[in-house]
Design an enzyme around this catalytic site. Structure first.
Site, short mmCIF file in Angstrom:
data_model
loop_
_atom_site.label_atom_id
_atom_site.label_comp_id
_atom_site.label_asym_id
_atom_site.label_seq_id
_atom_site.Cartn_x
_atom_site.Cartn_y
_atom_site.Cartn_z
NE ARG A 547 -2.62 -1.61 3.03
CZ ARG A 547 -3.27 -2.10 4.07
NH1 ARG A 547 -4.37 -1.50 4.50
NH2 ARG A 547 -2.83 -3.16 4.69
CB SER A 608 6.30 -6.47 7.34
OG SER A 608 5.50 -5.33 7.34
CG ASP A 662 4.42 -6.21 10.07
OD1 ASP A 662 5.36 -6.46 10.85
OD2 ASP A 662 3.85 -7.09 9.40
C1 BG6 Z 1 -1.15 -4.65 8.56
C2 BG6 Z 1 -0.03 -4.03 7.80
O1 BG6 Z 1 -1.01 -4.02 9.77
O2 BG6 Z 1 -1.07 -6.02 8.84
C3 BG6 Z 1 0.70 -4.98 6.90
O3 BG6 Z 1 -0.45 -2.83 7.24
C4 BG6 Z 1 1.06 -6.13 7.75
O4 BG6 Z 1 1.82 -4.42 6.34
C5 BG6 Z 1 -0.26 -6.81 7.98
O5 BG6 Z 1 2.08 -6.94 7.29
C6 BG6 Z 1 -0.19 -8.18 8.43
O6 BG6 Z 1 -1.29 -8.78 7.87
P1 BG6 Z 1 -1.32 -9.62 6.53
O7 BG6 Z 1 -2.41 -10.58 6.80
O8 BG6 Z 1 -1.65 -8.69 5.45
O9 BG6 Z 1 0.01 -10.27 6.39
C1 GLC Z 2 7.66 -11.96 9.18
C2 GLC Z 2 8.67 -10.86 9.18
C3 GLC Z 2 8.42 -9.89 10.29
C4 GLC Z 2 7.00 -9.42 10.24
C5 GLC Z 2 6.07 -10.57 10.27
C6 GLC Z 2 4.62 -10.15 10.18
O1 GLC Z 2 7.85 -12.69 10.32
O2 GLC Z 2 9.96 -11.41 9.28
O3 GLC Z 2 9.28 -8.80 10.19
O4 GLC Z 2 6.74 -8.56 11.32
O5 GLC Z 2 6.36 -11.43 9.20
O6 GLC Z 2 4.32 -9.55 9.00
#
Ligand code: BG6
Ligand code: GLC
Ligand code: GLC
Length: 920
Positions: A547, A608, A662
């Site tokens: 995003r 993340s 994240d």
């Molecule tokens: C959201 C974030 O908070 O949750 C994402 O904006 C994050 O970047 C995500 O990784 C985790 O959820 P998913 O299910 O999209 O991996």
């Molecule tokens: C993976 C990544 C970590 C992140 C998590 C959730 O474990 O290594 O950095 O916070 O996914 O998205």
């Protein structure tokens, strides 16, 4: 015999003898008029057929008021035999044929056409047992089983028993069946309302001689149908005219309101013996029927059965003969004590007396035995009586069968069709004319059906064995399923070990010692204080969606505009240049669309993945996770990679202020609303947590006071082998097939990217054991990642009926039965429950660490949470909370779901940084 009402009329006033005045039966002044009462017209039969059909359909729809005249009881038999069933089975038959009980030893060979004759033995049930305490009846049955096995030793194999119990029962499983009411001369106390399988099991145990597993219970009609060799059409109707009468047939499951099923068929026992529509039946009821009903054990019940069943035909004949004698039309007007006693004329007598050649002589002999002497014309009249009673029975039975056939025709939506009806019971066996009248009448009533009647060979024993074979297979499958899922069911002790190991790994990681938890400093030291202002750009990479966001932090609150862009797998796993060029393209596109081109807003980047941060805007990617694998990125500063891409694209320079994980973004975003939020948790594509640690505990960052947010990277927990005890064969498979084998072992047991794969591997295994999908592997199930985590969430939703579960799986190309669907559901539950409990153990370790850091007796803390699995799964969040409560009882933990994703948090971190820079 307790004789009341009309029976007394037939007994006469005084003792039997001759000659005496017959008592009036108003309708007949001659013997022929008396017999005419048994004549049934075609119109009457059609009316019975129509009325029974109406009642059947009403009962199928589940209509209860007015109560339908038949019960339509679903059995748990869902398909007619494959022909591949095999094994040795013990069969116990109770209730089909009068006061006798039969034990059989049936061998199914698994090949059509190759049959082994069953061994069988019949036992007479003493009258006092039939009318005594239920326990006595079942003890008697258990005794007969032992006696049979003593006589016919079968070796040391495990004994699997099919129980043919021919009374109206509510079945709730293949081996669970509650007796509704006794019929046909049985009236044992304490059995109605009880599970007859359990009663039999208890009796076998009391007997103690053999260990016998009661695997299935069936009605005799079902045994008859299941044991039948198909004729011209499939055999989908079982018809029994034995002591009582009844039929079963294969109904479309979607028409049976009592079942939650919309596919396939299910065998329904009509229980037509209880059919009692006054409008249709009264015109054909005679005074003799009323007399018989009155003297029966269950007056008012089973009125239809009492006109057809073998238990009653002899009795009807007796009542008519006694009446005719009393009126002076027979036996020179004489009766005898035997003729006036209930039960003195039996079905076999009727059949013998009716025989066209030897009948007259038989009649003479039988009646002489009853103390009667026959005049010349008497034998002929006796034969006419027998014929009248039996013809009516066969015709009424035909009307009922015609109703079942019409029902089949409606539900199959066919104009004409071919079908085989399996027939069984002593009325068919002993009374040849019964069958021919039945067939002729059926042809007249349902001319559009081409029916073939197939007599059952061994009284349905084979069919019971068939059902037992299926039930035994299902029970074995259930055991295998349980064995397979057992390692996923973690108990409190196991979870407490995980919690303790996690605590240890945290401490080591913070001290900079070797640990699977990296405990990465984030350089986030403070949560927002609400005075931050301004417009910020944010990027959010690493979850389900990539995003780009515009975040406006103003006095009234935070306003967000965002757009989702896709990252194709080839980009995520291509070159690093390609990936970052793609990211910049998306930013440029977003800026254009938002009219921001040319502006250089401060940017926060949610990235993340595990990074070693050297400052808020310096972040070295340690390794990719979650299916990303772009080359030449690991070991590099992510902010530099982004800046280089901007330069390559000659785009407007971006002011990257902060890069955050994240978990941190989520914690900050929730912290903006709740200052107690000091933990960030993600359970989505991946899983991870961060929390506010005492700076003095963080060896790699200088300083002794204040806090720093630590990105635990707990997905890697256990990568040193410490989770080995919990890892199953399926976890190994998922790990080995991933792009990072050996890494992120905790994450691979918990997060959305992997749960579907674990489920898929379990399903593959169960299929290979023959437990699922009839043992047939499909291409679909071999396909990686077909089980998206959202399916787990959908499948486990409480509001979803089993049939919807089936629909979801069928959409995936997995054709399955309801049993399969139920097992898939259980697999999903086991996998997601383990995930939630492990995640809970992790959170418990974190909150306990914070509590101890602060020397608190009781900690009150909030956790900001995000991630598709956590948010969409119907039970995940509550199970996490319950586990935390169980393992960390001194912490009051509130879970806050993040509303706007981590992008907002990244912008807030940026905002705080900008505020601090300004004040500095
Ligand atoms: C959201 C974030 O908070 O949750 C994402 O904006 C994050 O970047 C995500 O990784 C985790 O959820 P998913 O299910 O999209 O991996
Ligand atoms: C993976 C990544 C970590 C992140 C998590 C959730 O474990 O290594 O950095 O916070 O996914 O998205
Ligand atoms: C009675 C029973 C029924 C059985 C039939 C034939 O009607 O209620 O369950 O199928 O007899 O034996």
């Amino acid at each position: 015999m307790d004789s009341i009402g009309p029976v007394e009329l037939l007994h006469g006033e005084g003792a039997p003898g001759c000659p005496q005045e017959g008592l009036s039966c108003p309708s007949d002044s001659s013997e022929l008029e008396c017999l005419q009462q048994f004549m049934v017209t075609g119109a009457q039969l059609q009316q019975i057929q129509a009325s029974l059909l109406g009642s059947m359909e009403q009962a199928l729809r589940g209509q209860t008021s007015p109560a339908p005249a038949v019960r339509m009881l679903p059995t748990y038999v869902g398909s007619i035999p494959h022909g591949t069933e095999q094994g040795d089975f013990l069969v116990l038959e109770l209730g089909a044929t009068g006061a006798s009980l039969r034990v059989l030893w049936v061998t199914l060979t698994g090949f059509e056409g190759h049959k082994i004759e069953p061994r069988s033995q019949e036992f007479v049930i003493p009258q006092e047992v039939m009318l005594g305490a239920g326990q006595q009846l079942f003890d008697f049955a258990a005794h007969c089983l032992s006696e049979f096995l003593d006589m016919h030793p079968v070796g040391k194999q495990s004994l699997q028993l099919g129980f043919s119990f021919s009374f109206p029962c509510h079945q709730t499983g293949l081996d669970r069946s509650t007796l509704i009411s006794w019929t046909k001369g049985f009236r044992c106390s304490g059995v109605e309302g009880q599970d007859v399988v359990q009663l039999l099991r208890d009796a076998i145990q009391r007997q103690g001689a053999y260990s016998i597993d009661v695997v299935a219970v069936v009605n005799d009609t079902v045994g008859t149908m299941m044991g039948c060799e198909p004729g011209v059409g499939p055999c989908e109707v079982g018809l029994v005219v034995d002591t009582g009468t009844n039929a079963c047939y294969m109904e479309e499951a979607r028409h049976v309101a009592a079942l939650d099923e919309d596919r396939g068929r299910v065998c329904v026992s009509v229980e037509w013996g209880s059919f009692s529509d006054d409008g249709a039946l009264s015109p054909v009821l005679t005074t003799f029927d009323n007399a018989l009903d009155h003297e029966s054990l269950n007056p008012g019940a089973q009125r239809f059965e009492k006109m057809i069943g073998g238990l009653y035909l002899g009795e009807l004949v007796r009542l008519v003969l006694a009446h005719l004698a009393q009126r002076g039309f027979l036996f020179g007007g004489c009766t005898s004590p035997a003729l006036l006693s209930q039960g003195s004329i039996l079905l076999e007598h009727v059949a013998e007396m009716e025989d066209p050649s030897a009948g007259a002589a038989c009649a003479r002999a039988i009646l002489q035995d009853l103390g009667l002497s026959l005049e010349t014309s008497d034998a002929e009249l006796v034969q006419q009586v027998c014929a009248a009673v039996c013809t009516r029975a066969a015709q009424l039975c035909a009307a009922a069968l015609a109703a079942v056939l019409s029902r089949l025709q409606h539900s199959r939506e066919q104009q004409t069709f071919q079908i085989s009806v399996a027939t069984g019971g002593q009325v068919f066996e002993r009374h040849p004319r019964f069958s021919s009248i039945l067939q002729e009448t059926v042809m007249l009533l349902v001319p559009e059906c081409d029916v073939s009647f197939i007599p059952s060979v061994d009284g349905g024993g084979r069919g019971v064995a068939m059902v037992t074979a299926v039930a035994a297979r299902l029970a074995a499958h259930r055991r295998l399923l349980e064995e397979t899922l057992a390692p996923f069911r973690l108990n409190r002790e196991q979870l407490a070990v995980v919690q303790a190991q996690m605590r240890e790994a945290m401490a080591k990681g913070l001290r900079g010692e070797a640990s699977s938890l990296r405990m990465l400093p984030t350089y986030v030291r403070a949560v927002p204080d609400g005075t931050e202002r301004g417009d910020f750009l944010a990027l959010d990479l690493g979850g389900t969606n990539f995003r780009v966001l515009l975040v406006r932090v103003a006095t009234g609150g935070v306003q967000i505009t965002s757009q989702i862009y896709s990252i194709p797998e080839c980009v995520a796993q291509g070159s690093g240049q390609q990936l970052f060029d793609h990211i910049v393209d998306c930013i440029v596109d977003f800026q254009q669309k938002q009219g921001l081109s040319g502006q250089s807003l401060p940017l926060g980047f949610t990235f993340s993945f595990p990074c070693r941060q050297l400052g808020l805007d310096q972040s070295i990617l340690l390794n990719w996770t979650k299916g990303f694998n772009a080359s030449d990125c690991e070991g590099k500063d992510v902010v530099c990679l982004l800046r280089e891409a901007i330069r390559r694209r000659q785009a407007v320079e971006l002011n990257v202020v902060a890069i955050v994980n994240d978990t941190v973004g989520t914690m900050m975003s929730c912290g903006y609303e709740d200052p107690r939020c000091e933990i960030g948790l993600i359970v989505g594509t991946g899983t991870n947590a961060c929390y506010m640690e005492e700076l003095q505990n963080v060896a790699s960052v200088a300083g002794d006071s204040g806090h720093m947010c630590i990105n635990m990277e707990w997905g890697a927990f256990g990568d040193d082998g410490s989770l080995g005890m919990l890892s199953t064969h399926f976890d190994e498979c998922v790990d080995q097939a991933s792009i990072n084998p050996g890494e992120q072992r905790f994450e691979k047991m918990i997060s959305g990217m992997y749960l579907g794969e674990i489920v898929r591997h379990i399903l593959l295994h169960l299929t290979s054991l023959g437990v699922l999908f009839r043992g047939q592997q499909t291409q679909h199930l071999q396909t990686r990642d077909i089980f998206k985590t959202k399916f787990l969430s959908e499948i486990e939703s409480d509001s979803l009926a089993l049939r919807q579960v089936r629909a979801i799986l069928e959409d995936l190309g997995l054709p399955l039965t309801s049993d399969d669907a139920l097992m898939v559901l259980e697999v999903c539950q086991a996998v997601s429950q383990r995930a939630a409990r492990l995640c809970g153990a992790g959170v418990a370790a974190v909150v306990e660490k914070i509590r101890e850091n602060r020397g608190l007796e009781k900690l009150t803390v909030s956790v900001g949470v995000d991630g598709t699995l956590y948010k969409l799964h119907p039970h995940f969040s509550s199970l996490v909370a319950a586990t935390v409560q169980e393992l960390a009882p001194c912490c009051a933990v509130t879970f806050l779901e993040s509303e706007d994703g981590s992008g907002k948090g990244a912008a807030l971190v940026t905002a705080v940084a900008c505020r601090l820079a300004q004040t500095a």
